[in-house]
Design an enzyme around this catalytic site. Structure first.
Site, PDB file in Angstrom:
ATOM      1  N   GLU A  16     -38.799 -11.126  13.297  1.00 29.56           N
ATOM      2  CA  GLU A  16     -37.777 -10.983  14.327  1.00 29.56           C
ATOM      3  C   GLU A  16     -36.429 -10.572  13.740  1.00 29.56           C
ATOM      4  OE1 GLU A  16     -40.543 -14.357  15.765  1.00 29.56           O
ATOM      5  OE2 GLU A  16     -39.717 -13.618  13.871  1.00 29.56           O
ATOM      6  N   LYS A  18     -35.807  -8.624  11.148  1.00 27.05           N
ATOM      7  CA  LYS A  18     -35.814  -7.183  10.872  1.00 27.05           C
ATOM      8  C   LYS A  18     -35.459  -6.397  12.129  1.00 27.05           C
ATOM      9  CE  LYS A  18     -39.019  -3.452   9.608  1.00 27.05           C
ATOM     10  NZ  LYS A  18     -38.227  -2.833   8.524  1.00 27.05           N
ATOM     11  N   GLY A 458     -42.369  10.001  -4.424  1.00 28.02           N
ATOM     12  CA  GLY A 458     -43.707   9.907  -3.840  1.00 28.02           C
ATOM     13  C   GLY A 458     -43.754   9.922  -2.333  1.00 28.02           C
ATOM     14  N   GLU A 510     -47.496  10.588   1.279  1.00 26.51           N
ATOM     15  CA  GLU A 510     -48.100   9.272   1.531  1.00 26.51           C
ATOM     16  C   GLU A 510     -48.072   8.831   2.992  1.00 26.51           C
ATOM     17  OE1 GLU A 510     -46.608   6.363  -1.259  1.00 26.51           O
ATOM     18  OE2 GLU A 510     -46.467   7.840  -2.867  1.00 26.51           O
ATOM     19  N   TRP A 587     -47.397  -7.435  -7.261  1.00 25.38           N
ATOM     20  CA  TRP A 587     -47.014  -7.355  -5.858  1.00 25.38           C
ATOM     21  C   TRP A 587     -48.134  -7.777  -4.920  1.00 25.38           C
ATOM     22  CZ3 TRP A 587     -43.665  -2.252  -5.567  1.00 25.38           C
ATOM     23  CH2 TRP A 587     -42.498  -2.460  -6.320  1.00 25.38           C
ATOM     24  N   HIS A 667     -43.130   5.463 -12.758  1.00 25.61           N
ATOM     25  CA  HIS A 667     -41.842   5.178 -12.109  1.00 25.61           C
ATOM     26  C   HIS A 667     -41.570   3.693 -12.205  1.00 25.61           C
ATOM     27  CE1 HIS A 667     -38.516   5.123  -9.328  1.00 25.61           C
ATOM     28  NE2 HIS A 667     -39.133   4.225  -8.591  1.00 25.61           N
ATOM     29  N   GLU A 691     -34.721   4.129 -11.477  1.00 20.22           N
ATOM     30  CA  GLU A 691     -33.561   3.973 -10.601  1.00 20.22           C
ATOM     31  C   GLU A 691     -32.305   3.812 -11.449  1.00 20.22           C
ATOM     32  OE1 GLU A 691     -34.693   1.804  -6.685  1.00 20.22           O
ATOM     33  OE2 GLU A 691     -35.909   0.937  -8.268  1.00 20.22           O
ATOM     34  N   HIS A 720     -31.837   3.497  -0.935  1.00 20.24           N
ATOM     35  CA  HIS A 720     -31.767   2.278  -0.130  1.00 20.24           C
ATOM     36  C   HIS A 720     -30.565   2.272   0.805  1.00 20.24           C
ATOM     37  CE1 HIS A 720     -34.199   1.265  -3.697  1.00 20.24           C
ATOM     38  NE2 HIS A 720     -34.923   0.626  -2.814  1.00 20.24           N
ATOM     39  N   CYS A 752     -35.963   6.388  -5.746  1.00 20.13           N
ATOM     40  CA  CYS A 752     -37.223   5.751  -5.363  1.00 20.13           C
ATOM     41  C   CYS A 752     -37.843   6.571  -4.233  1.00 20.13           C
ATOM     42  CB  CYS A 752     -36.958   4.299  -4.937  1.00 20.13           C
ATOM     43  SG  CYS A 752     -38.408   3.227  -5.012  1.00 20.13           S
TER      44      CYS A 752
END
Length: 780
Positions: A16, A18, A458, A510, A587, A667, A691, A720, A752
């Site tokens: 919520e 976000k 990517g 992608e 991850w 990367h 980065e 970002h 990125c």
């Protein structure tokens, strides 16, 4: 014995936060609507914790973007480019510092980097000689009042002053520690205001889990002595986590605080020396000595982090209870608190939302809500006032033991073929046939690229239509064939856009990937995928780590059909895009029943097979992303070598089975490479992109000092932030990079992937990137 948490997920059970924040950014929601949504999430978080048996709930762990950014605002640490005499210190200023947007013109946002060895990112406070701290506790006091009004027992949460300063950056080249006296004055003022409403205050000092130099360690005692003077009657809880406190333990337990939290999941070896220090202190100071107990070693309580706050596997309650019982025996129940190892920020919110998981796997899991119940169970098992023998405790313990036994006996965890394959690995499989200096000629002849080639990392924007196609496939509204056609068209669009922009090495964009790790988890055996297991990565960016529960194997090609389709649409080289074995492991929520190097090797063999298939299909550039390689580095130096050897070995095993003419890229994200540069070089990737824009190319210095031999693509703009940097700005960065490394070993690329950006800003930024690269290339 008290139960508490160090923090709770702030995104909401259905993300919520976000939606609320992004609606506010787009102008689709008012500030009041955003604040109402945030308030509802906080109330729900506190309620879930109390219902699960948590006695004291954290206040101040919630943030609309980042808790370190919130702390900077509380302290008045606002860089000049964000200041406006007429602008209040409010959420608009906060978002401007985070994103660079808002105000009368775009500005560079604060630098962002990894939170210790996690996949969370924090915003780096900026300091200089002119920094003046201006504490204002009002935002935190409002949250405390909110919790009190709702009937909760709050614990205020703040980063400790030593950690705040450690995480900050002196932008003028000075030492951070010269600002410590002024910072302590600011903290003292904050704590006085907070303690008047909330006498229990948690100060997070995770740098106590690092290898600290003596001059840093020696500052803790006088610093905390000043804080204690400011709030003599407050109950101060000092929290460290993510690694053993180790040689910093005597300092931590000598501070004038009331409770010290230890992460016994990552540092179980801390308990025995901690109990020894505290019991010896008690023996030196009799209880009837008349000396104050609060804030002295003889009165310090221990908060024991025995529930893993960073993974999703159900706790072994019997094992977790053992250190708690030992502490109760040594200190008494009143001086023992039970908690997760760290903030539950790093876990999904609620397992009950996962109705589609394999029931066999689901019974092995615990998300944040369930971990709170596990804290309660362990505390009750060790209770001396009857709870240990209560029927509900016995029933919960029986369920816990049954689930653990079922997991240990499950046939879905172990695949004999995987063990056989791992046994065939030889040392030679981890080396390219020739060194970079020999194979670069073959690559240049095959690829025919200009000096300073321009490329991207990517991914391209995941549009509303792309996400809708994935949702329709998932809900059965379209067929696989229809979905494939939509993805092929999205790939064609990405190729057309890149050719129009003049990029030199293209990517397929992608569109078929929801996430760079989850995509592979969906196709590899040994993984399962949650429907709602989201965790925060930064700001409103959430990720849904797959669950790696068993041996890993690749049933068949995972990316080849998409990459070869893209390559068929252009004469320019298209990169094969893979996620590396270390990043997939870091991850994911990784199984805890085998050593991490075993997982690395299994994943490396799966990626090695995919690399071979891509090369056989005619793909001459293959990128194996390892953004998490530095992140996974243990915080303590003593554990570095074993991790790095396993990580580098896994990457080389995945990447080394190719011909000289095939160019391997990798990367990496937000890293300080200084302490691992030898191992970065040992990866032997032909090209590494990283980065670097927010640090203004400072990151490259280590590559020059080390004489890094291969090619480097330093990111020249920050993806970002929605800000479109100018051609001049990118040219300046590329020229700065060319003063560190030769131009013929440099690439031009964003920081990125571009998944989270929109097409208009992506086109504009990449057009500027190509123009900047052309200027530098032609100007020399």
């Amino acid at each position: 014995m008290r139960t508490h948490t160090l923090g709770f997920p702030r995104i909401g059970g259905n993300r919520e936060l976000k939606k609320a924040v992004e609606d506010y950014w787009k102008g689709a929601a008012t500030r009041q609507q955003l604040e109402d949504a945030a308030r509802a999430i906080r109330l729900r978080n506190w309620t879930l914790q109390r219902e699960a048996g948590i006695d004291v709930v954290p206040v101040g762990d919630f943030a609309l973007y980042d808790h370190i950014l919130d702390a900077a605002l509380l302290l008045g640490v606002i860089p000049p480019r964000f200041r406006n005499d007429d602008a209040p210190r409010d959420i608009d200023l906060m978002f401007r510092m985070a994103r660079g947007q808002g105000g009368d013109r775009p500005v560079a946002p604060l630098e962002m980097t990894k939170w210790f060895d996690t996949n969370y990112h924090y915003l780096v406070p900026e300091l200089d000689a002119a920094t003046t701290f201006a504490p204002d506790a009002a935002p935190l006091l409002a949250l405390i009042d909110e919790a009190l009004a709702a009937g909760f027992t709050p614990k205020a949460v703040l980063p400790g002053p030593m950690t705040f300063l450690w995480l900050s950056k002196r932008v003028d080249g000075g030492t951070r520690w010269s600002l410590l006296p002024a910072l302590l004055d600011a903290y003292g003022a904050l704590l006085r205001d907070v303690a008047a409403r909330c006498p229990l205050i948690q100060l997070d000092e995770p740098i106590l889990s690092l290898d600290l130099a003596d001059d840093i360690r020696s500052r803790f005692v006088p610093a905390y002595a000043r804080l204690r003077v400011a709030v003599p009657d407050a109950t101060l809880l000092l929290a460290s986590y993510f690694a053993p406190v180790g040689d910093n333990l005597p300092v931590a337990l000598s501070l004038p605080v009331d409770v010290v939290h230890l992460d016994l999941v990552r540092g179980p070896e801390d308990l025995t020396p901690a109990l020894d220090i505290l019991t010896r202190a008690a023996a030196r100071q009799p209880a009837d000595s008349g000396l104050p107990q609060s804030g002295s070693q003889s009165g310090i309580a221990l908060s024991l982090g025995v529930i893993n706050g960073r993974n999703v596997w159900r706790v072994d309650a019997d094992k977790a209870a053992a250190p708690v019982r030992a502490a109760v025996a040594a200190l008494g129940p009143d001086r023992v608190w039970v908690a997760p190892s760290c903030s539950l920020l790093h876990c999904p919110v609620d397992l009950d939302a996962e109705t589609g998981l394999d029931p066999e796997v689901a019974q092995w899991l615990a998300f944040a809500r369930q971990k709170c119940a596990e804290v309660r169970l362990v505390a009750d098992m060790c209770d001396l006032n009857g709870r240990a023998d209560a029927p509900e405790t016995a029933a919960a313990l029986a369920r816990n033991r049954a689930a653990l036994a079922a997991r240990a006996a499950s046939p879905v965890i172990h695949d004999p073929a995987v063990a056989v394959r791992a046994g065939t690995v030889t040392p030679e499989m981890g080396w390219r046939a020739t060194p970079y200096t020999a194979r670069i000629a073959a690559q240049r002849a095959a690829l025919r690229l200009p000096v300073l080639p321009a490329t991207t990392i990517g991914s391209f924007p995941q549009t509303v239509d792309i996400r809708a196609q994935r949702r329709k496939l998932r809900t059965g509204q379209i067929t696989e064939a229809q979905y494939d056609a939509a993805m092929r068209e999205a790939i064609a669009t990405a190729i057309r856009e890149q050719e129009a922009l003049g990029l030199d090495v293209l990517v397929h964009g992608e569109p078929e990937r929801n996430d760079m790790v989850e995509y592979f988890g969906e196709q590899l055996r040994g993984f399962c995928i949650t429907a709602n297991g989201w965790v925060q990565s930064y700001g409103t960016r959430c990720v849904k780590p797959p669950l790696l529960y068993g041996d890993v194997a690749r049933p068949g090609p995972m990316t080849v059909r998409w990459i070869t389709h893209a390559q068929s649409l252009t004469q320019k080289p298209v990169k094969g895009m893979l996620t590396g074995p270390v990043t997939i492991a870091c991850w994911s929520f990784v199984r805890d029943d085998v050593p991490r190097p075993v997982v690395f090797r299994q994943l490396a063999l799966a990626i090695r097979d995919e690399v071979a298939d891509l090369e056989a299909a005619g793909i001459g550039v293959i990128q194996i992303d390892e953004p998490a390689l530095r992140e996974g580095l243990p915080l303590r130096r003593a554990a570095h070598a074993a991790y790095l050897d396993a990580a580098v070995g896994a990457f080389r095993l995945a990447s080394s089975g190719v011909r000289d003419a095939t160019q391997i890229h990798t990367h990496m994200c937000y890293c300080d490479f200084h302490d691992i540069i030898d191992h970065v070089a040992a990866l032997d990737a032909d090209v590494i992109s990283l980065e670097a824009s927010r640090s203004r190319m400072e990151l490259l210095d280590v590559f020059a000092t080390h004489a890094y031999p291969n090619e480097v693509g330093p990111g020249v703009y920050d993806i970002h932030s929605p800000r479109v940097p100018s051609i001049d700005e990118m040219e300046t960065l590329l020229r700065a990079a060319s003063r560190v490394l030769p131009l013929d070993r440099l690439w031009a690329n964003p920081d990125c992937g571009l998944k989270t950006r929109d097409w208009p800003e992506t086109r504009a930024s990449l057009a500027h990137l190509v123009a900047a690269a052309t200027r530098v290339r032609e100007g020399g």
